[in-house]
Design a protein around this motif. Structure first.
Motif, PDB file in Angstrom:
ATOM      1  N   VAL A 137       0.822  -1.405  -0.257  1.00  0.00           N
ATOM      2  CA  VAL A 137       0.003  -0.295  -0.074  1.00  0.00           C
ATOM      3  C   VAL A 137       0.937   1.671  -0.041  1.00  0.00           C
ATOM      4  CG1 VAL A 137      -1.809   1.124   1.419  1.00  0.00           C
ATOM      5  CG2 VAL A 137      -1.492  -1.204   1.253  1.00  0.00           C
ATOM      6  N   GLN A 138       1.076   2.109  -0.998  1.00  0.00           N
ATOM      7  CA  GLN A 138       1.721   2.741  -0.936  1.00  0.00           C
ATOM      8  C   GLN A 138       1.039   4.099  -0.416  1.00  0.00           C
ATOM      9  OE1 GLN A 138       4.593   2.741  -3.121  1.00  0.00           O
ATOM     10  NE2 GLN A 138       3.880   0.840  -2.584  1.00  0.00           N
ATOM     11  N   SER A 139      -0.408   4.402  -0.329  1.00  0.00           N
ATOM     12  CA  SER A 139      -0.553   5.743  -0.042  1.00  0.00           C
ATOM     13  C   SER A 139      -2.142   5.609   0.967  1.00  0.00           C
ATOM     14  CB  SER A 139      -0.806   6.867  -0.473  1.00  0.00           C
ATOM     15  OG  SER A 139      -1.559   6.487  -1.590  1.00  0.00           O
ATOM     16  N   LEU A 140      -2.664   5.569   1.872  1.00  0.00           N
ATOM     17  CA  LEU A 140      -3.963   5.484   2.455  1.00  0.00           C
ATOM     18  C   LEU A 140      -4.038   6.843   2.999  1.00  0.00           C
ATOM     19  CD1 LEU A 140      -5.663   3.730   3.369  1.00  0.00           C
ATOM     20  CD2 LEU A 140      -4.823   3.326   5.802  1.00  0.00           C
ATOM     21  N   VAL A 141      -4.990   7.664   2.293  1.00  0.00           N
ATOM     22  CA  VAL A 141      -5.130   9.525   2.850  1.00  0.00           C
ATOM     23  C   VAL A 141      -6.770   8.803   2.750  1.00  0.00           C
ATOM     24  CG1 VAL A 141      -5.907  11.076   2.236  1.00  0.00           C
ATOM     25  CG2 VAL A 141      -3.724   9.797   1.663  1.00  0.00           C
ATOM     26  N   PHE A 142      -7.272   9.740   4.500  1.00  0.00           N
ATOM     27  CA  PHE A 142      -8.392   9.346   5.332  1.00  0.00           C
ATOM     28  C   PHE A 142      -8.706  11.378   5.197  1.00  0.00           C
ATOM     29  CE2 PHE A 142      -7.105   5.753   7.461  1.00  0.00           C
ATOM     30  CZ  PHE A 142      -8.247   5.011   6.754  1.00  0.00           C
ATOM     31  N   ARG A 143      -9.601  12.029   5.027  1.00  0.00           N
ATOM     32  CA  ARG A 143     -10.668  12.992   4.388  1.00  0.00           C
ATOM     33  C   ARG A 143     -11.658  12.922   5.841  1.00  0.00           C
ATOM     34  NH1 ARG A 143      -7.074  15.174   1.346  1.00  0.00           N
ATOM     35  NH2 ARG A 143      -6.004  13.855  -0.135  1.00  0.00           N
ATOM     36  N   GLN A 144     -11.655  14.200   6.714  1.00  0.00           N
ATOM     37  CA  GLN A 144     -13.297  13.905   6.912  1.00  0.00           C
ATOM     38  C   GLN A 144     -13.636  14.589   6.788  1.00  0.00           C
ATOM     39  OE1 GLN A 144     -12.734  15.247  10.926  1.00  0.00           O
ATOM     40  NE2 GLN A 144     -14.601  14.546  11.602  1.00  0.00           N
ATOM     41  N   ILE A 145     -15.208  14.388   6.129  1.00  0.00           N
ATOM     42  CA  ILE A 145     -16.490  15.066   5.075  1.00  0.00           C
ATOM     43  C   ILE A 145     -17.494  15.787   6.137  1.00  0.00           C
ATOM     44  CG2 ILE A 145     -17.807  15.892   3.684  1.00  0.00           C
ATOM     45  CD1 ILE A 145     -16.235  14.087   1.980  1.00  0.00           C
ATOM     46  N   VAL A 153     -16.871   9.971   5.618  1.00  0.00           N
ATOM     47  CA  VAL A 153     -14.707   9.919   5.209  1.00  0.00           C
ATOM     48  C   VAL A 153     -14.647   9.590   3.781  1.00  0.00           C
ATOM     49  CG1 VAL A 153     -13.108   8.558   6.277  1.00  0.00           C
ATOM     50  CG2 VAL A 153     -14.286   8.636   8.127  1.00  0.00           C
ATOM     51  N   ARG A 154     -14.076  10.532   3.579  1.00  0.00           N
ATOM     52  CA  ARG A 154     -13.564   9.738   2.487  1.00  0.00           C
ATOM     53  C   ARG A 154     -12.332   9.043   2.682  1.00  0.00           C
ATOM     54  NH1 ARG A 154     -13.876  10.654  -3.171  1.00  0.00           N
ATOM     55  NH2 ARG A 154     -12.060  10.782  -4.490  1.00  0.00           N
ATOM     56  N   ILE A 155     -12.328   7.938   1.534  1.00  0.00           N
ATOM     57  CA  ILE A 155     -11.176   6.781   2.161  1.00  0.00           C
ATOM     58  C   ILE A 155     -10.255   6.915   0.369  1.00  0.00           C
ATOM     59  CG2 ILE A 155     -10.178   5.061   2.438  1.00  0.00           C
ATOM     60  CD1 ILE A 155     -13.171   4.126   3.908  1.00  0.00           C
ATOM     61  N   GLU A 156      -8.585   7.324   0.181  1.00  0.00           N
ATOM     62  CA  GLU A 156      -7.989   7.136  -1.326  1.00  0.00           C
ATOM     63  C   GLU A 156      -6.695   6.778  -0.854  1.00  0.00           C
ATOM     64  OE1 GLU A 156      -7.451  11.257  -2.066  1.00  0.00           O
ATOM     65  OE2 GLU A 156      -8.827  11.927  -1.891  1.00  0.00           O
ATOM     66  N   MET A 157      -6.451   5.667  -1.322  1.00  0.00           N
ATOM     67  CA  MET A 157      -5.740   4.613  -1.613  1.00  0.00           C
ATOM     68  C   MET A 157      -5.076   4.478  -2.989  1.00  0.00           C
ATOM     69  SD  MET A 157      -7.154   1.185   0.423  1.00  0.00           S
ATOM     70  CE  MET A 157      -8.299  -0.517  -0.348  1.00  0.00           C
TER      71      MET A 157
END
Length: 184
Positions: A137-145, A153-157
């Motif tokens: 897993v190169q990146s795991l980004v959580f963004r709170q909305i 929660v926006r999940i990007e990976m």
């Protein structure tokens, strides 16, 4: 009629007893070589395709299983513990306040990225990996909305897998609303 057939067959029978000429052998070897090269090239292309398919399968299975679990836990959460979470970073952490499915007691669920592996921690239990060693897993980004009516929660990976020198990298995105945060 018989005489005519015998005379027509006679030249062929003389050639068949004689064997192959050098020109015929060269033509045969050339055709056989071309066919062999075509077959080997096709087999090598199939092996490369298989490697790409296997790497792609590893990436998609890891994304499917980890996103499914994260989505389910976010939907069932009562709130996000912003103090224990890190948002908008390459290796974000999200901590969810939720209820234990069996006892109904308040507990936390934490998702994090460490050493190219997504980890899940439920309550006081030891962290369990959500992704296998076949992927990175190169990146795991959580963004709170947060809006006045709901929280999400926006999940990007980004996940990468290498199988026999073939590397596949894909990005995955989803946005999940906390069910307990809808206003009436």
């Amino acid at each position: 009629l018989t005489f005519l057939l015998i005379n027509m067959m006679l030249p062929f029978s003389r050639f068949s007893k004689k064997g192959f000429s050098l020109v015929e052998m060269i033509v045969f070897i050339t055709i056989l070589s071309l066919l062999s090269v075509a077959i080997v090239t096709t087999l090598l292309a199939m092996a490369r395709s298989w490697s790409a398919i296997k790497a792609d399968k590893n990436v998609n299975l890891a994304a499917l299983s980890s996103l499914e679990r994260m989505t389910r836990e976010v939907r069932n959460a009562t709130s996000i513990d912003a103090a224990q979470s890190t948002f908008n970073a390459t290796s974000s952490v999200v901590t969810l306040n939720t209820l234990d499915m069996i006892s109904g007691a308040a507990t936390i669920v934490k998702f994090s990225l460490a050493s190219s592996t997504i980890y899940l921690k439920e309550g006081a239990a030891v962290q369990d990996p959500l992704t296998s060693s076949s992927v990175s897993v190169q990146s795991l980004v959580f963004r709170q909305i947060t809006t006045s009516e709901s929280e999400a929660v926006r999940i990007e990976m980004q996940i990468r897998s290498t199988y026999k020198e073939k590397t596949v990298t894909q990005n995955f995105y989803t946005t999940v609303s906390l069910r307990g945060k809808y206003s009436n």
